[in-house]
Motif scaffolding. Structure first.
Motif, short mmCIF file in Angstrom:
data_model
loop_
_atom_site.label_atom_id
_atom_site.label_comp_id
_atom_site.label_asym_id
_atom_site.label_seq_id
_atom_site.Cartn_x
_atom_site.Cartn_y
_atom_site.Cartn_z
N ARG A 87 0.81 -1.22 0.00
CA ARG A 87 0.00 0.00 0.00
C ARG A 87 0.85 1.26 0.00
NH1 ARG A 87 -5.21 0.07 0.95
NH2 ARG A 87 -5.07 1.97 2.18
N SER A 88 2.11 1.13 -0.33
CA SER A 88 2.99 2.29 -0.32
C SER A 88 4.06 2.14 -1.39
CB SER A 88 3.66 2.45 1.06
OG SER A 88 4.49 1.34 1.32
N LEU A 89 4.74 3.22 -1.64
CA LEU A 89 5.88 3.17 -2.54
C LEU A 89 6.90 4.20 -2.10
CD1 LEU A 89 5.75 5.82 -4.59
CD2 LEU A 89 3.96 4.48 -5.65
N GLU A 90 8.10 4.07 -2.62
CA GLU A 90 9.16 5.02 -2.32
C GLU A 90 9.61 5.67 -3.61
OE1 GLU A 90 12.84 4.59 0.46
OE2 GLU A 90 13.40 3.76 -1.50
N ALA A 91 9.66 6.99 -3.57
CA ALA A 91 10.16 7.75 -4.72
C ALA A 91 11.44 8.46 -4.28
CB ALA A 91 9.13 8.75 -5.20
N VAL A 92 12.41 8.48 -5.16
CA VAL A 92 13.68 9.16 -4.92
C VAL A 92 13.72 10.39 -5.80
CG1 VAL A 92 16.18 8.97 -5.14
CG2 VAL A 92 14.85 7.01 -4.36
N SER A 93 14.22 11.50 -5.25
CA SER A 93 14.30 12.73 -6.02
C SER A 93 15.64 13.40 -5.79
CB SER A 93 13.18 13.68 -5.61
OG SER A 93 13.23 14.86 -6.37
N TYR A 94 16.21 13.93 -6.86
CA TYR A 94 17.46 14.69 -6.81
C TYR A 94 17.20 16.05 -7.44
CZ TYR A 94 19.62 10.15 -6.04
OH TYR A 94 19.94 8.93 -5.53
N THR A 95 17.76 17.07 -6.84
CA THR A 95 17.65 18.42 -7.38
C THR A 95 19.05 18.94 -7.63
OG1 THR A 95 15.67 18.75 -6.04
CG2 THR A 95 16.67 20.71 -6.99
N HIS A 96 19.30 19.40 -8.85
CA HIS A 96 20.62 19.87 -9.24
C HIS A 96 20.55 21.34 -9.62
CE1 HIS A 96 21.77 15.65 -9.61
NE2 HIS A 96 20.63 15.49 -10.23
N LEU A 97 21.63 22.04 -9.34
CA LEU A 97 21.77 23.45 -9.68
C LEU A 97 22.45 23.58 -11.04
CD1 LEU A 97 21.93 26.53 -8.91
CD2 LEU A 97 24.14 25.98 -7.89
N ARG A 98 21.94 24.50 -11.83
CA ARG A 98 22.61 24.85 -13.08
C ARG A 98 22.69 26.37 -13.13
NH1 ARG A 98 22.68 22.05 -18.69
NH2 ARG A 98 23.79 23.61 -19.86
N ALA A 99 23.89 26.90 -13.08
CA ALA A 99 24.08 28.34 -13.07
C ALA A 99 23.71 28.91 -14.44
CB ALA A 99 25.53 28.69 -12.74
N HIS A 100 22.86 29.92 -14.45
CA HIS A 100 22.35 30.47 -15.71
C HIS A 100 23.45 31.11 -16.55
CE1 HIS A 100 19.45 32.13 -18.46
NE2 HIS A 100 19.90 33.34 -18.25
N GLU A 101 24.36 31.81 -15.91
CA GLU A 101 25.39 32.53 -16.67
C GLU A 101 26.39 31.59 -17.34
OE1 GLU A 101 25.08 33.24 -13.25
OE2 GLU A 101 23.67 34.84 -13.56
N THR A 102 26.76 30.50 -16.63
CA THR A 102 27.82 29.63 -17.14
C THR A 102 27.31 28.33 -17.73
OG1 THR A 102 28.14 28.53 -15.02
CG2 THR A 102 29.43 30.54 -15.43
N GLY A 103 26.11 27.92 -17.34
CA GLY A 103 25.60 26.63 -17.77
C GLY A 103 26.18 25.48 -16.97
N ALA A 104 27.03 25.76 -15.99
CA ALA A 104 27.69 24.72 -15.21
C ALA A 104 26.72 24.14 -14.18
CB ALA A 104 28.93 25.30 -14.51
N TYR A 105 26.91 22.86 -13.89
CA TYR A 105 26.14 22.18 -12.83
C TYR A 105 26.88 22.31 -11.54
CZ TYR A 105 22.85 20.08 -16.06
OH TYR A 105 21.86 19.88 -16.98
#
Length: 107
Positions: A89-107
């Motif tokens: 009756r349940s599940l597990e979801a994994v989430s990752y959030t990454h930054l990408r700088a607008h000026e350089t495009g770098a992660y």
């Protein structure tokens, strides 16, 4: 009728979204509100869960959250979420959030 469960890969539930940081997203430290990020994470994880269940889902809890680096104005947030496990009756979801700088495009 069989009650057997058909295995599904994590990639079958993978959701990838991007969000640009705007002024209303910022707190007094000029970084994104943590609650805004948690809301986006929850939204992404729910889409991944619905891809598997084809039903309405709700978030019961977050296991672990670490804010490692702040998001700033004009940065892009890239979110990835997928279902990593299921119960009866349940599940597990994994989430990752990454930054990408607008000026350089770098992660």
């Amino acid at each position: 009728m069989s009650d057997s469960i058909t295995p599904v890969s994590c990639n079958a539930t993978l959701i990838v979204t991007s969000h640009r940081v705007f002024q209303p997203d910022l707190n007094e430290h000029q970084s994104v509100f943590g609650g805004k990020i948690l809301s986006l994470v929850d939204d992404s994880a729910s889409v991944a869960a619905v891809r598997l269940t084809h039903k309405t889902v709700v978030t019961a809890s977050f296991d672990h959250v670490s804010f490692l680096k702040p998001f700033r104005l004009d940065d892009s947030m890239s979110l990835e979420a997928y279902v990593s496990g299921t119960g009866t009756r349940s599940l597990e979801a994994v989430s990752y959030t990454h930054l990408r700088a607008h000026e350089t495009g770098a992660y």
